[in-house]
Design a protein around this motif. Sequence first.
Motif, PDB file in Angstrom:
ATOM      1  N   ALA A   1      48.578  39.733  46.237  1.00 25.49           N
ATOM      2  CA  ALA A   1      48.471  41.166  45.987  1.00 25.49           C
ATOM      3  C   ALA A   1      48.212  41.932  47.287  1.00 25.49           C
ATOM      4  O   ALA A   1      48.789  43.004  47.522  1.00 25.49           O
ATOM      5  CB  ALA A   1      47.355  41.447  44.979  1.00 25.49           C
ATOM      6  N   VAL A   2      47.342  41.376  48.138  1.00 27.73           N
ATOM      7  CA  VAL A   2      47.062  42.022  49.422  1.00 27.73           C
ATOM      8  C   VAL A   2      48.323  42.034  50.287  1.00 27.73           C
ATOM      9  O   VAL A   2      48.643  43.040  50.934  1.00 27.73           O
ATOM     10  CB  VAL A   2      45.903  41.316  50.146  1.00 27.73           C
ATOM     11  N   ALA A   3      49.047  40.915  50.294  1.00 28.24           N
ATOM     12  CA  ALA A   3      50.294  40.862  51.068  1.00 28.24           C
ATOM     13  C   ALA A   3      51.298  41.894  50.582  1.00 28.24           C
ATOM     14  O   ALA A   3      52.130  42.378  51.362  1.00 28.24           O
ATOM     15  CB  ALA A   3      50.895  39.452  50.984  1.00 28.24           C
ATOM     16  N   ALA A   4      51.191  42.262  49.296  1.00 24.67           N
ATOM     17  CA  ALA A   4      52.099  43.267  48.728  1.00 24.67           C
ATOM     18  C   ALA A   4      51.570  44.689  48.867  1.00 24.67           C
ATOM     19  O   ALA A   4      52.201  45.635  48.398  1.00 24.67           O
ATOM     20  CB  ALA A   4      52.360  42.954  47.257  1.00 24.67           C
ATOM     21  N   GLY A   5      50.380  44.839  49.492  1.00 19.21           N
ATOM     22  CA  GLY A   5      49.863  46.178  49.750  1.00 19.21           C
ATOM     23  C   GLY A   5      48.563  46.546  49.086  1.00 19.21           C
ATOM     24  O   GLY A   5      48.058  47.651  49.290  1.00 19.21           O
ATOM     25  N   ALA A   6      47.967  45.647  48.273  1.00 15.20           N
ATOM     26  CA  ALA A   6      46.699  45.953  47.609  1.00 15.20           C
ATOM     27  C   ALA A   6      45.554  45.987  48.628  1.00 15.20           C
ATOM     28  O   ALA A   6      45.613  45.345  49.682  1.00 15.20           O
ATOM     29  CB  ALA A   6      46.403  44.923  46.521  1.00 15.20           C
TER      30      ALA A   6
ATOM     31  N   ALA B   1      35.653  41.196  41.129  1.00 19.22           N
ATOM     32  CA  ALA B   1      36.454  41.812  42.193  1.00 19.22           C
ATOM     33  C   ALA B   1      37.640  40.923  42.556  1.00 19.22           C
ATOM     34  O   ALA B   1      38.751  41.416  42.820  1.00 19.22           O
ATOM     35  CB  ALA B   1      35.586  42.073  43.427  1.00 19.22           C
ATOM     36  N   LEU B   2      37.420  39.605  42.562  1.00 20.58           N
ATOM     37  CA  LEU B   2      38.498  38.671  42.881  1.00 20.58           C
ATOM     38  C   LEU B   2      39.581  38.697  41.811  1.00 20.58           C
ATOM     39  O   LEU B   2      40.781  38.804  42.125  1.00 20.58           O
ATOM     40  CB  LEU B   2      37.935  37.259  43.035  1.00 20.58           C
ATOM     41  N   THR B   3      39.195  38.615  40.540  1.00 25.67           N
ATOM     42  CA  THR B   3      40.200  38.584  39.478  1.00 25.67           C
ATOM     43  C   THR B   3      40.873  39.945  39.304  1.00 25.67           C
ATOM     44  O   THR B   3      42.050  40.009  38.952  1.00 25.67           O
ATOM     45  CB  THR B   3      39.579  38.129  38.142  1.00 25.67           C
ATOM     46  N   THR B   4      40.139  41.023  39.571  1.00 28.18           N
ATOM     47  CA  THR B   4      40.752  42.352  39.509  1.00 28.18           C
ATOM     48  C   THR B   4      41.818  42.488  40.586  1.00 28.18           C
ATOM     49  O   THR B   4      42.918  43.008  40.337  1.00 28.18           O
ATOM     50  CB  THR B   4      39.683  43.444  39.675  1.00 28.18           C
ATOM     51  N   LEU B   5      41.519  42.017  41.782  1.00 28.48           N
ATOM     52  CA  LEU B   5      42.496  42.070  42.865  1.00 28.48           C
ATOM     53  C   LEU B   5      43.699  41.191  42.544  1.00 28.48           C
ATOM     54  O   LEU B   5      44.846  41.548  42.833  1.00 28.48           O
ATOM     55  CB  LEU B   5      41.839  41.620  44.174  1.00 28.48           C
ATOM     56  N   ALA B   6      43.441  40.028  41.918  1.00 27.07           N
ATOM     57  CA  ALA B   6      44.537  39.141  41.530  1.00 27.07           C
ATOM     58  C   ALA B   6      45.446  39.799  40.498  1.00 27.07           C
ATOM     59  O   ALA B   6      46.637  39.489  40.422  1.00 27.07           O
ATOM     60  CB  ALA B   6      43.988  37.827  40.994  1.00 27.07           C
ATOM     61  N   GLY B   7      44.897  40.689  39.678  1.00 24.93           N
ATOM     62  CA  GLY B   7      45.690  41.394  38.681  1.00 24.93           C
ATOM     63  C   GLY B   7      46.120  40.525  37.519  1.00 24.93           C
ATOM     64  O   GLY B   7      47.107  40.830  36.847  1.00 24.93           O
ATOM     65  N   ASN B   8      45.369  39.447  37.256  1.00 22.87           N
ATOM     66  CA  ASN B   8      45.719  38.514  36.188  1.00 22.87           C
ATOM     67  C   ASN B   8      44.688  38.645  35.078  1.00 22.87           C
ATOM     68  O   ASN B   8      43.559  38.161  35.207  1.00 22.87           O
ATOM     69  CB  ASN B   8      45.757  37.085  36.739  1.00 22.87           C
ATOM     70  N   ALA B   9      45.056  39.286  33.998  1.00 18.64           N
ATOM     71  CA  ALA B   9      44.115  39.538  32.908  1.00 18.64           C
ATOM     72  C   ALA B   9      43.625  38.246  32.269  1.00 18.64           C
ATOM     73  O   ALA B   9      42.491  38.177  31.785  1.00 18.64           O
ATOM     74  CB  ALA B   9      44.771  40.430  31.855  1.00 18.64           C
ATOM     75  N   GLU B  10      44.452  37.219  32.254  1.00 25.70           N
ATOM     76  CA  GLU B  10      44.028  35.948  31.657  1.00 25.70           C
ATOM     77  C   GLU B  10      42.931  35.294  32.489  1.00 25.70           C
ATOM     78  O   GLU B  10      41.977  34.728  31.947  1.00 25.70           O
ATOM     79  CB  GLU B  10      45.223  35.003  31.510  1.00 25.70           C
TER      80      GLU B  10
END
Length: 212
Positions: free
Chosen positions: A99-104, A134-143
């Motif tokens: 996600a960070v590599a994509a601009g997050a 914070a880690l899972t929010t940044l990952a963007g994976n609800a599961e």
Amino acid sequence: MNADAPSGPEALVRDVLQGLAEGRFVPGQRLAEPDLMARYGMGRSTVREGLGRLAASGIVVQAPHRGAQIRLLSRRAAQDVLRVTDLLLGLAARQAAEAVAAGADPAPLIAAAHDYDAAEPGDRARVRARYYRALTTLAGNAELDRLLPLLQVHLIRAQLRLNRPPGRGARTALVAAVAAGQPETAELAARSHIRALVAALPDLPDSAFAPD
């Protein structure tokens, strides 16, 4: 009345979890209803509801005529929990770095990790939970956001309090790799600490575990 204040059962659940982090409660400890009623100033039905919630989340086991007891994991159960955690936490770190590599923006994770490192013992459970959110929010994976809190890692932390290797170095490496947008490095950093715990299990005393 504070609308944000937890209900009676939820207050009991939170304090038991906090107590596990602080050492006020320990795996294997019995939780007698009369003691809890006196400790928290709650009625029996409220205490039973709180214990039921703890049992549903796997923190407490309840047996007829024996009451409630904080779950003590067997060596095999601890190994199984850690192996699942290894995979899920590694995936969370990888997806956060992607996600960070994509601009997050990794700033919330960096701030949460800083607060975790600086937290006083009484605040560590709350701050640790914020770090993982914070880690899972940044990952963007609800599961991952749903599944990671369900794992019994906090029981393992409490059970192996005096025997587990420190995790700060691996966490620092994880956050640095995520912030740099390096998925493979982030995943390896996340999994290294969990794998160190798994590797340490066979050498720990039998007294640290429930029978297999």
